[in-house]
Scaffold this motif. Structure first.
Motif, PDB file in Angstrom:
ATOM      1  N   UNK A   1       1.036  -1.247   0.183  1.00  0.00           N
ATOM      2  CA  UNK A   1      -0.089   0.112   0.073  1.00  0.00           C
ATOM      3  C   UNK A   1       1.184   1.248  -0.285  1.00  0.00           C
ATOM      4  N   UNK A   2       0.583   2.351  -0.462  1.00  0.00           N
ATOM      5  CA  UNK A   2       1.133   3.271  -0.446  1.00  0.00           C
ATOM      6  C   UNK A   2       0.939   4.160   0.694  1.00  0.00           C
ATOM      7  N   UNK A   3      -0.321   3.840   1.858  1.00  0.00           N
ATOM      8  CA  UNK A   3      -0.496   4.245   2.863  1.00  0.00           C
ATOM      9  C   UNK A   3      -0.405   3.072   3.582  1.00  0.00           C
ATOM     10  N   UNK A   4      -1.576   2.408   4.425  1.00  0.00           N
ATOM     11  CA  UNK A   4      -1.745   1.523   5.446  1.00  0.00           C
ATOM     12  C   UNK A   4      -1.195   0.356   4.680  1.00  0.00           C
ATOM     13  N   UNK A   5      -0.516  -0.369   5.427  1.00  0.00           N
ATOM     14  CA  UNK A   5      -0.629  -1.727   5.664  1.00  0.00           C
ATOM     15  C   UNK A   5      -0.802  -2.861   6.344  1.00  0.00           C
ATOM     16  N   UNK A   6      -1.993  -3.823   6.087  1.00  0.00           N
ATOM     17  CA  UNK A   6      -2.547  -4.128   7.576  1.00  0.00           C
ATOM     18  C   UNK A   6      -2.086  -6.107   7.350  1.00  0.00           C
ATOM     19  N   UNK A   7      -1.153  -6.377   7.935  1.00  0.00           N
ATOM     20  CA  UNK A   7      -0.576  -7.588   7.038  1.00  0.00           C
ATOM     21  C   UNK A   7      -1.155  -8.923   8.087  1.00  0.00           C
ATOM     22  N   UNK A   8      -1.914  -9.854   8.270  1.00  0.00           N
ATOM     23  CA  UNK A   8      -2.030 -10.501   9.116  1.00  0.00           C
ATOM     24  C   UNK A   8      -2.662 -12.098   8.530  1.00  0.00           C
ATOM     25  N   UNK A   9      -2.247 -11.560   7.094  1.00  0.00           N
ATOM     26  CA  UNK A   9      -2.608 -13.441   6.016  1.00  0.00           C
ATOM     27  C   UNK A   9      -1.517 -14.856   6.106  1.00  0.00           C
ATOM     28  N   UNK A  10      -1.410 -14.797   5.222  1.00  0.00           N
ATOM     29  CA  UNK A  10      -0.233 -16.221   4.836  1.00  0.00           C
ATOM     30  C   UNK A  10       0.108 -16.016   3.496  1.00  0.00           C
ATOM     31  N   UNK A  11       1.224 -16.758   3.146  1.00  0.00           N
ATOM     32  CA  UNK A  11       1.610 -16.098   2.040  1.00  0.00           C
ATOM     33  C   UNK A  11       2.920 -18.180   1.876  1.00  0.00           C
ATOM     34  N   UNK A  12       2.945 -18.911   0.705  1.00  0.00           N
ATOM     35  CA  UNK A  12       3.493 -19.983   0.785  1.00  0.00           C
ATOM     36  C   UNK A  12       3.625 -19.238  -0.683  1.00  0.00           C
ATOM     37  N   UNK A  13       5.025 -19.955  -0.521  1.00  0.00           N
ATOM     38  CA  UNK A  13       6.050 -19.439  -1.906  1.00  0.00           C
ATOM     39  C   UNK A  13       7.307 -20.447  -2.142  1.00  0.00           C
ATOM     40  N   UNK A  14       6.548 -21.487  -1.786  1.00  0.00           N
ATOM     41  CA  UNK A  14       7.626 -22.902  -1.674  1.00  0.00           C
ATOM     42  C   UNK A  14       7.787 -23.593  -3.080  1.00  0.00           C
ATOM     43  N   UNK A  15       9.046 -24.230  -3.230  1.00  0.00           N
ATOM     44  CA  UNK A  15       8.790 -25.322  -4.469  1.00  0.00           C
ATOM     45  C   UNK A  15       9.281 -26.771  -4.338  1.00  0.00           C
ATOM     46  N   UNK A  16       8.368 -27.271  -4.647  1.00  0.00           N
ATOM     47  CA  UNK A  16       9.218 -28.710  -4.688  1.00  0.00           C
ATOM     48  C   UNK A  16      10.968 -29.041  -4.542  1.00  0.00           C
ATOM     49  N   UNK A  17      10.850 -28.087  -5.380  1.00  0.00           N
ATOM     50  CA  UNK A  17      12.800 -28.324  -6.047  1.00  0.00           C
ATOM     51  C   UNK A  17      13.583 -27.164  -4.636  1.00  0.00           C
ATOM     52  N   UNK A  18      12.467 -26.731  -3.767  1.00  0.00           N
ATOM     53  CA  UNK A  18      13.453 -26.249  -3.298  1.00  0.00           C
ATOM     54  C   UNK A  18      14.085 -24.616  -3.098  1.00  0.00           C
ATOM     55  N   UNK A  19      13.420 -24.588  -4.201  1.00  0.00           N
ATOM     56  CA  UNK A  19      13.919 -22.983  -5.086  1.00  0.00           C
ATOM     57  C   UNK A  19      12.520 -22.195  -4.871  1.00  0.00           C
ATOM     58  N   UNK A  20      12.581 -21.831  -3.222  1.00  0.00           N
ATOM     59  CA  UNK A  20      11.366 -20.639  -2.966  1.00  0.00           C
ATOM     60  C   UNK A  20      11.558 -19.302  -3.574  1.00  0.00           C
TER      61      UNK A  20
END
Length: 97
Positions: free
Chosen positions: A56-75
């Protein structure tokens, strides 16, 4: 462009790769972003995890989940880009909007 963006708890944004790298997902606003959902951008096979931005250019509220993993181990990557940042382990960060 959005003035405000909200992703509620229980909402899922899926940018998973099915035969390679994970995709890209961006949640952004000019004034306020409230993110409480889940974004997955996982990689398959030899592909890497994807790229996720919650900003956000202003206020960011972050209380979520993100998964950027991979089977190869290259996150993959997660970019949090607010105007200011407070990192807290407490249950109440005393944020006002």
């Amino acid at each position: 462009m959005a003035q405000t963006t909200t992703v509620d708890q229980g909402a899922v944004i899926n940018a998973n790769g099915t035969a390679g790298a994970g995709g890209n997902a961006v949640v952004w606003s000019d004034v306020a972003t409230d993110f409480r959902g889940t974004i997955t951008a996982t990689g398959a096979g030899t592909g890497s995890g994807g790229a996720v931005e919650v900003s956000s250019h202003g206020v960011l509220g972050y209380d979520g989940l993100v998964d950027v993993t991979s089977a190869s181990g290259k996150t993959g990557t997660l970019l949090l880009d607010p105007f200011d940042v407070t990192i807290s382990t407490g249950g109440n960060t005393n944020m006002s909007g």
